[in-house]
Design an enzyme around this catalytic site. Structure first.
Site, PDB file in Angstrom:
ATOM      1  N   LYS A 155       0.859  -1.180   0.000  1.00 44.48           N
ATOM      2  CA  LYS A 155       0.000   0.000   0.000  1.00 44.48           C
ATOM      3  C   LYS A 155       0.898   1.233   0.000  1.00 44.48           C
ATOM      4  O   LYS A 155       1.908   1.263   0.702  1.00 44.48           O
ATOM      5  CB  LYS A 155      -0.902  -0.029   1.240  1.00 44.48           C
ATOM      6  CG  LYS A 155      -1.899   1.126   1.308  1.00 44.48           C
ATOM      7  CD  LYS A 155      -2.847   0.987   2.503  1.00 44.48           C
ATOM      8  CE  LYS A 155      -3.856   2.130   2.543  1.00 44.48           C
ATOM      9  NZ  LYS A 155      -4.780   2.021   3.694  1.00 44.48           N
ATOM     10  N   SER A 215     -10.312   0.104   7.065  1.00 44.06           N
ATOM     11  CA  SER A 215      -9.652   0.222   5.756  1.00 44.06           C
ATOM     12  C   SER A 215      -8.988  -1.042   5.221  1.00 44.06           C
ATOM     13  O   SER A 215      -8.573  -1.065   4.061  1.00 44.06           O
ATOM     14  CB  SER A 215      -8.616   1.343   5.799  1.00 44.06           C
ATOM     15  OG  SER A 215      -9.244   2.584   5.704  1.00 44.06           O
ATOM     16  N   SER A 274      -9.872   2.357   2.897  1.00 42.95           N
ATOM     17  CA  SER A 274      -8.941   3.033   2.019  1.00 42.95           C
ATOM     18  C   SER A 274      -7.986   2.103   1.271  1.00 42.95           C
ATOM     19  O   SER A 274      -7.413   2.509   0.268  1.00 42.95           O
ATOM     20  CB  SER A 274      -8.113   4.014   2.838  1.00 42.95           C
ATOM     21  OG  SER A 274      -7.270   3.327   3.749  1.00 42.95           O
TER      22      SER A 274
END
Lengths: 483, 95
Positions: free
Chosen positions: A76, A175, A151
């Site tokens: 990420k 997330s 997210s």
């Protein structure tokens, strides 16, 4: 090869059925072919990946390997990666080349894993749909007209579409779990303090936690083994021995006490999802589990408390972006104040600005007791609710999100509607507990995730529980068409 | 809880964030909505509750006061928008 799990790929590498170079090239080709459509990766680090693959092959040849040696994964874009752009999904950091590796990245490097690239995300991890990313939204591979969740949407979409066998995520209010649910994969948010936050760009420091996202619980166990552990550089890292997460995967679930909080099955939950959760719970009963109703009476206040604590900490953490030391700087500032305000005004998107403003407001003189202190008290009540529940049951099960993946634009105009997408996940962050999401079926051809919440440091047990379900069901094996 | 555009401007000033003039009203509306949502907290009496700062109620760990980092100024300043002779440049602040 891309349909294999990490566990299978690791075995193939160690038995020399294929090399890491072949495997890495295969995934890089897939990214090349499909990423335009999905927008999951914001940076593909092909040269670095090939170099790491060659090193991994040398390690495997020398017999010096760990389970993830030679296995390609995605990071990420919130984790700092030395010499590689680390954007956090923001214009603010569009040109930021991290000068060091996050501890999580360092641990993957030491394990000999290969990094395919950096994954798209909501800006500074603030969002539940990936629509707040400066680089444009990620598409859900199950239906490219719907959001992948957020997210960690790039991570979830990449894993679901088989562009990476596993990816890292971070979870401040859901997330990891919510995008895992929307994309039909397995994700784990560990106990606060288990995975180092060093080099993980901070959003809300008392809630942020990194974790694995993969297709199976077994793969999550392998990834967590690499990620977890005490880190002196993280002041809230917890110093305790890390168990072998794979050792207990096959333990029997006979006598497992499952709690279903009545607050998780009330108004607002898609009835199709409720049915699928009930079916999954019935599957657990067949495996020997005992089910009972529990109550988390202060659950309804987790959203309000979260939207004080998270913005307050965000406004403080994001104060570092001043246009002076790194990050975006406006053109021709007329004075220092102008430099700060315009650099930040131009560098941040609307959702990040909203949260900084809310945070600034609730922390401003005279409001602290009414907002932040009040929220911290409610946090205690929520944590006590879980404590009481865990006296009666071993784990709590329920939906991960009240709906399946929604369409682009459906909730982006209304912040509160978007916030409600995380209604079942945020209480877990407020209490600092571990939680997982695993696929348990489909509604309207879109994946549905079930959440499993455990007591502090019960990751081994959560992974065991998810793994046993995946031994008798096949939802986690479903793949979106066209990838 | 309803924020006026003047209040939004004040908060934006405190947070050092420029908001486009034509967006101030939308911000006022959205922020007021969020504060309304948050307001649900006040319905509950929490006077007897101890606030929770850390999930594990852990105290902050201390370390010995020793130098452990090496100087990496050049590396770190490579990301700075404007530097000269090892210094960060900003508009003049002293008349």
């Amino acid at each position: 090869m891309h349909n294999n799990t990490i566990a299978e790929l690791a075995q193939g590498l160690q038995q020399k059925q294929f090399s890491s170079l072949e495997l890495t090239t295969h995934f890089l080709n897939r990214i090349q072919e499909h990423n335009k459509q999905l927008n999951a990766f914001v940076t593909v680090t092909d040269e670095l990946a090939l170099a790491q693959a060659k090193l991994a092959d040398a390690r495997i040849a020398a017999g010096d390997c760990q389970p993830l040696t030679g296995v390609p994964i995605g990071q990420k874009d919130i984790f700092c990666t030395l010499g590689v752009r680390t954007s956090c999904g923001s214009k603010m950091l569009d040109k930021f080349i991290a000068p060091y590796n996050a501890t999580v990245v360092e641990r993957y490097n030491q394990a000999g894993a290969v990094m395919l690239g950096k994954l798209n995300m909501d800006e500074f991890a603030m969002g539940s749909s990936n629509e707040t990313s400066y680089y444009g939204p990620v598409k859900n591979p199950w239906d490219v007209g719907t959001v992948p969740g957020g997210s960690s949407g790039g991570s979830a979409a990449a894993v679901a579409s088989r562009l990476a066998p596993g990816a890292t995520g971070t979870d401040t209010g859901g997330s990891i779990r919510q995008p895992a649910a929307f994309c039909g994969i397995t994700g784990l948010k560990p106990t606060y303090g288990l995975v180092s936050r060093w080099g993980m760009i901070a959003f809300a420091s008392s809630l942020d936690q990194g974790g694995p996202m993969a297709r199976t619980a077994e793969d999550c166990a392998l990834m967590l083994q690499t990620m977890a552990g005490f880190d002196e550089k993280d002041s809230t890292s917890v110093n305790r021995p890390v168990p072998d997460f794979t050792a207990t995967l096959n333990d029997s679930l006979k006598g497992l006490r499952i709690g279903l909080p009545k607050e998780f099955f009330g108004e607002g939950l898609d009835p199709e999802i409720a049915k699928l959760i009930q079916a999954a719970v019935a599957e657990y009963e067949k495996l020997g589990a005992i089910v009972k109703e529990v109550s988390l009476p202060n659950m309804n206040l987790s959203g309000p408390a979260y939207y004080v604590v998270a913005p307050a900490e965000c406004s403080s953490n994001l104060a570092r972006f001043d246009g002076v030391r790194y990050g975006h700087r406006c053109e021709n500032p007329k004075d220092l104040h102008d430099l700060y305000t315009r650099s930040r005004g131009e560098g941040f998107g609307d959702e990040v600005k909203r949260r900084i403003l809310i945070g600034t407001y609730v922390l401003s003189a005279g409001y602290y007791d009414a907002y932040y202190l009040k929220a911290q008290k409610i946090r205690r009540l929520i944590s006590d609710d879980f404590k009481r529940a865990f006296e009666e049951v071993d784990v709590i099960m329920g939906p991960t999100s009240p709906s399946v993946a929604f369409r682009f634009g459906e909730k982006s105009a209304d912040p509160i509607a978007m916030y409600l997408s995380d209604i079942y996940t945020i209480a877990v962050n407020l209490a600092g507990l571990p939680g997982m999401s695993l696929p348990v079926g489909f509604s309207n051809n879109l994946p549905v995730g079930m959440q499993i919440i455990g007591n502090y440091f019960s990751e081994s047990h959560l992974l065991n529980i998810a793994h046993q379900y995946q031994q008798v069901t096949g939802w986690h094996k479903q793949a979106p068409a066209g990838f | 809880m309803s924020l006026s555009t003047a209040e939004v401007n004040k908060i934006a000033w405190l947070g050092r964030i420029a908001i486009d003039e034509d967006k101030i009203e939308a911000y006022a509306r959205d922020l007021s909505g969020i504060l309304d949502f948050v307001e649900q907290m006040s319905a509950l009496d929490t006077s007897a509750v101890t606030p929770m700062a850390h999930p594990m109620d852990q105290a902050q760990r201390l370390r010995p006061d020793q130098v452990t980092e090496v100087d990496q100024r050049e590396l770190f300043q490579a990301n700075a928008p404007l530097v000269e002779a090892g210094l960060y440049l900003v508009p003049k602040v002293i008349e």
